[in-house]
Design a protein around this motif. Sequence first.
Motif, PDB file in Angstrom:
ATOM      1  N   UNK A  19       0.829  -1.204   0.000  1.00 21.71           N
ATOM      2  CA  UNK A  19       0.000   0.000   0.000  1.00 21.71           C
ATOM      3  C   UNK A  19       0.867   1.259   0.000  1.00 21.71           C
ATOM      4  N   UNK A  20       0.302   2.312  -0.600  1.00 21.84           N
ATOM      5  CA  UNK A  20       0.909   3.635  -0.525  1.00 21.84           C
ATOM      6  C   UNK A  20       0.126   4.439   0.500  1.00 21.84           C
ATOM      7  N   UNK A  21       0.783   4.854   1.571  1.00 18.46           N
ATOM      8  CA  UNK A  21       0.113   5.631   2.619  1.00 18.46           C
ATOM      9  C   UNK A  21       0.280   7.125   2.355  1.00 18.46           C
ATOM     10  N   UNK A  22      -0.558   7.917   2.999  1.00 12.53           N
ATOM     11  CA  UNK A  22      -0.493   9.370   2.879  1.00 12.53           C
ATOM     12  C   UNK A  22      -1.698  10.005   3.557  1.00 12.53           C
ATOM     13  N   UNK A  23      -1.906  11.279   3.291  1.00 11.32           N
ATOM     14  CA  UNK A  23      -3.083  11.978   3.821  1.00 11.32           C
ATOM     15  C   UNK A  23      -3.813  12.628   2.653  1.00 11.32           C
ATOM     16  N   UNK A  24      -5.131  12.730   2.791  1.00  9.77           N
ATOM     17  CA  UNK A  24      -5.948  13.334   1.745  1.00  9.77           C
ATOM     18  C   UNK A  24      -6.853  14.395   2.370  1.00  9.77           C
ATOM     19  N   UNK A  25      -7.064  15.453   1.630  1.00  5.99           N
ATOM     20  CA  UNK A  25      -7.994  16.503   2.060  1.00  5.99           C
ATOM     21  C   UNK A  25      -9.334  16.235   1.390  1.00  5.99           C
ATOM     22  N   UNK A  26     -10.348  15.824   2.157  1.00  2.00           N
ATOM     23  CA  UNK A  26     -11.641  15.467   1.550  1.00  2.00           C
ATOM     24  C   UNK A  26     -12.280  16.620   0.780  1.00  2.00           C
ATOM     25  N   UNK A  27     -12.024  17.853   1.194  1.00  2.00           N
ATOM     26  CA  UNK A  27     -12.661  18.987   0.532  1.00  2.00           C
ATOM     27  C   UNK A  27     -12.044  19.269  -0.837  1.00  2.00           C
ATOM     28  N   UNK A  28     -10.735  19.197  -0.906  1.00  2.00           N
ATOM     29  CA  UNK A  28     -10.053  19.529  -2.164  1.00  2.00           C
ATOM     30  C   UNK A  28      -9.667  18.299  -2.971  1.00  2.00           C
ATOM     31  N   UNK A  29      -9.588  17.143  -2.297  1.00  2.00           N
ATOM     32  CA  UNK A  29      -9.143  15.931  -2.978  1.00  2.00           C
ATOM     33  C   UNK A  29      -7.637  15.843  -3.119  1.00  2.00           C
ATOM     34  N   UNK A  30      -6.933  16.814  -2.544  1.00  2.00           N
ATOM     35  CA  UNK A  30      -5.475  16.792  -2.618  1.00  2.00           C
ATOM     36  C   UNK A  30      -4.871  15.652  -1.799  1.00  2.00           C
ATOM     37  N   UNK A  32       5.480   3.585   2.239  1.00  2.00           N
ATOM     38  CA  UNK A  32       4.975   2.252   1.911  1.00  2.00           C
ATOM     39  C   UNK A  32       4.500   1.529   3.166  1.00  2.00           C
ATOM     40  N   UNK A  33       3.443   0.738   3.017  1.00  2.00           N
ATOM     41  CA  UNK A  33       2.973  -0.170   4.066  1.00  2.00           C
ATOM     42  C   UNK A  33       2.581  -1.481   3.402  1.00  2.00           C
ATOM     43  N   UNK A  34       2.518  -2.544   4.194  1.00  2.00           N
ATOM     44  CA  UNK A  34       2.139  -3.838   3.636  1.00  2.00           C
ATOM     45  C   UNK A  34       1.307  -4.617   4.644  1.00  2.00           C
ATOM     46  N   UNK A  35       0.516  -5.513   4.130  1.00  2.00           N
ATOM     47  CA  UNK A  35      -0.410  -6.270   4.970  1.00  2.00           C
ATOM     48  C   UNK A  35       0.349  -7.303   5.785  1.00  2.00           C
ATOM     49  N   UNK A  47      -5.668  10.351   7.281  1.00  2.00           N
ATOM     50  CA  UNK A  47      -4.677   9.351   6.845  1.00  2.00           C
ATOM     51  C   UNK A  47      -5.352   8.248   6.043  1.00  2.00           C
ATOM     52  N   UNK A  48      -4.743   7.894   4.920  1.00  2.00           N
ATOM     53  CA  UNK A  48      -5.323   6.881   4.043  1.00  2.00           C
ATOM     54  C   UNK A  48      -4.221   5.960   3.531  1.00  2.00           C
ATOM     55  N   UNK A  49      -4.661   4.871   2.881  1.00  2.00           N
ATOM     56  CA  UNK A  49      -3.738   3.948   2.214  1.00  2.00           C
ATOM     57  C   UNK A  49      -4.352   3.534   0.894  1.00  2.00           C
ATOM     58  N   UNK A  50      -3.531   3.502  -0.161  1.00  2.00           N
ATOM     59  CA  UNK A  50      -4.000   3.159  -1.501  1.00  2.00           C
ATOM     60  C   UNK A  50      -3.376   1.822  -1.910  1.00  2.00           C
ATOM     61  N   UNK A  51      -4.247   0.838  -2.161  1.00  2.00           N
ATOM     62  CA  UNK A  51      -3.729  -0.468  -2.579  1.00  2.00           C
ATOM     63  C   UNK A  51      -3.052  -0.326  -3.945  1.00  2.00           C
ATOM     64  N   UNK A  52      -1.802  -0.756  -4.019  1.00  2.00           N
ATOM     65  CA  UNK A  52      -1.002  -0.662  -5.234  1.00  2.00           C
ATOM     66  C   UNK A  52      -0.931   0.770  -5.772  1.00  2.00           C
ATOM     67  N   UNK A  53      -1.236   1.751  -4.880  1.00  2.00           N
ATOM     68  CA  UNK A  53      -1.177   3.148  -5.285  1.00  2.00           C
ATOM     69  C   UNK A  53      -2.371   3.618  -6.086  1.00  2.00           C
ATOM     70  N   UNK A  54      -3.471   2.857  -6.092  1.00  2.00           N
ATOM     71  CA  UNK A  54      -4.642   3.193  -6.903  1.00  2.00           C
ATOM     72  C   UNK A  54      -5.658   3.968  -6.060  1.00  2.00           C
ATOM     73  N   UNK A  55      -6.113   5.096  -6.570  1.00  2.00           N
ATOM     74  CA  UNK A  55      -7.092   5.917  -5.858  1.00  2.00           C
ATOM     75  C   UNK A  55      -8.417   5.172  -5.658  1.00  2.00           C
TER      76      UNK A  55
END
Length: 414
Positions: A244-255, A261-264, A292-300
Amino acid sequence: MNPKMAAIQIEIQTGYASPWSGKFEQERVTIGRGPNADVRLHPTKDTACAREVHATIEQSPDSPSGWTLTAHHQSGVTVLGPGGRTLKRLGAGESHPIDIEVQFELGEGGPRLGASAVGQELPATEARPTGGRAPLPVGRVSGDVIRRANRAPKLIAAVVVLVLLVGGGLGYWIFAVRGQGQVIAQQTTEELERRTEELRAAIAADTELTEAQLATLRESVTELREQPSDRMAQVLVEASPSVWLTGVINPETGGFTAGGTAWTVSESQLATNAHVAEALETLTKMIEGAVPVALREGRREQMITLSSEMLIHPGYKRWTEILSRQLQGDAAGRLLQFRFIQPCDVAVLTPAEPATDLGAPLKIASGVDSRSLVGDAVGYVGFPSENIAGLPSQQRVSGRISNQTDFIFQPADL
């Protein structure tokens, strides 16, 4: 004068008159190109030598051997040492006492000659050809005689040794082999059968061991033929859905801002580095409304929300404080901060929704002898962000382990 030194032997070693050798017992021996010279060089081709008398070798009571070399021509005579090195140059009228033997050259680059008191071999030299035939090896005849004389006792000794060996071998056979045969003959039939069975069992065990060794060899050859990417390709493909690709997202802007990296690691947990978890915590606090979010294989389209409660190894912060204060002196005498690989750089993330499908947990290696890992195939799948342009994308890299170090880069087991 010593009667053994009453004669002198002279040899022309190089030049157009070589090879030539002569023995003289008179008091004075002349050397030149003229017809009356005792040692005559080629009359028309050895032009470095004087036409008449270039040099003489005369009896002298003051010389160790009783003979003295004297130059008579203005081009002189060069007395030579081992390897043809120059020892002395004699001008016209100058002499050199002969100490048993002497090598000398007439004129500049002229013929080379050797002289030796009778009973002494002429010294071998590295003769420099001047256009004539190859020089005759000094003392060749006497050397052959000596070799033939030395060969006889060696042959006799060899025959004696051969007789002793044959006799010894025969004696050993009589006393050892025959004696052993008598002992074997006295053994019972049961003892012989028991030993036969032991031998058969040993042969069977050796056969099984050989087959195991051959199997290992075949596996090793196959591994060497394959490239690391060939062996790891399928492994990395199968692991990708659990990375997974971890990060943070702004729900209002979608940024979106990437973290790492993280893994199961289990059905309900993701494993990552402690510094990645710290970055997620910092970004969540810095950016208003960030999640905070995680994207499987980096896919939105396969994004999950993570819990803000992140479990960081308790030793990570302490080690960070200790290692951040380490300095190293460079060649210029400056103290620079030294970057270490931080121990305890491990953290666990959990999804905000407990029922979230995290994919198949990746197996953690166990029972591996880390001392023998160098050279083994290794693979990596993740989202490196260092020196990457644009958004991190999943990378699959394979290679071989080239070294093992500890946290301070010293050779050690992993």
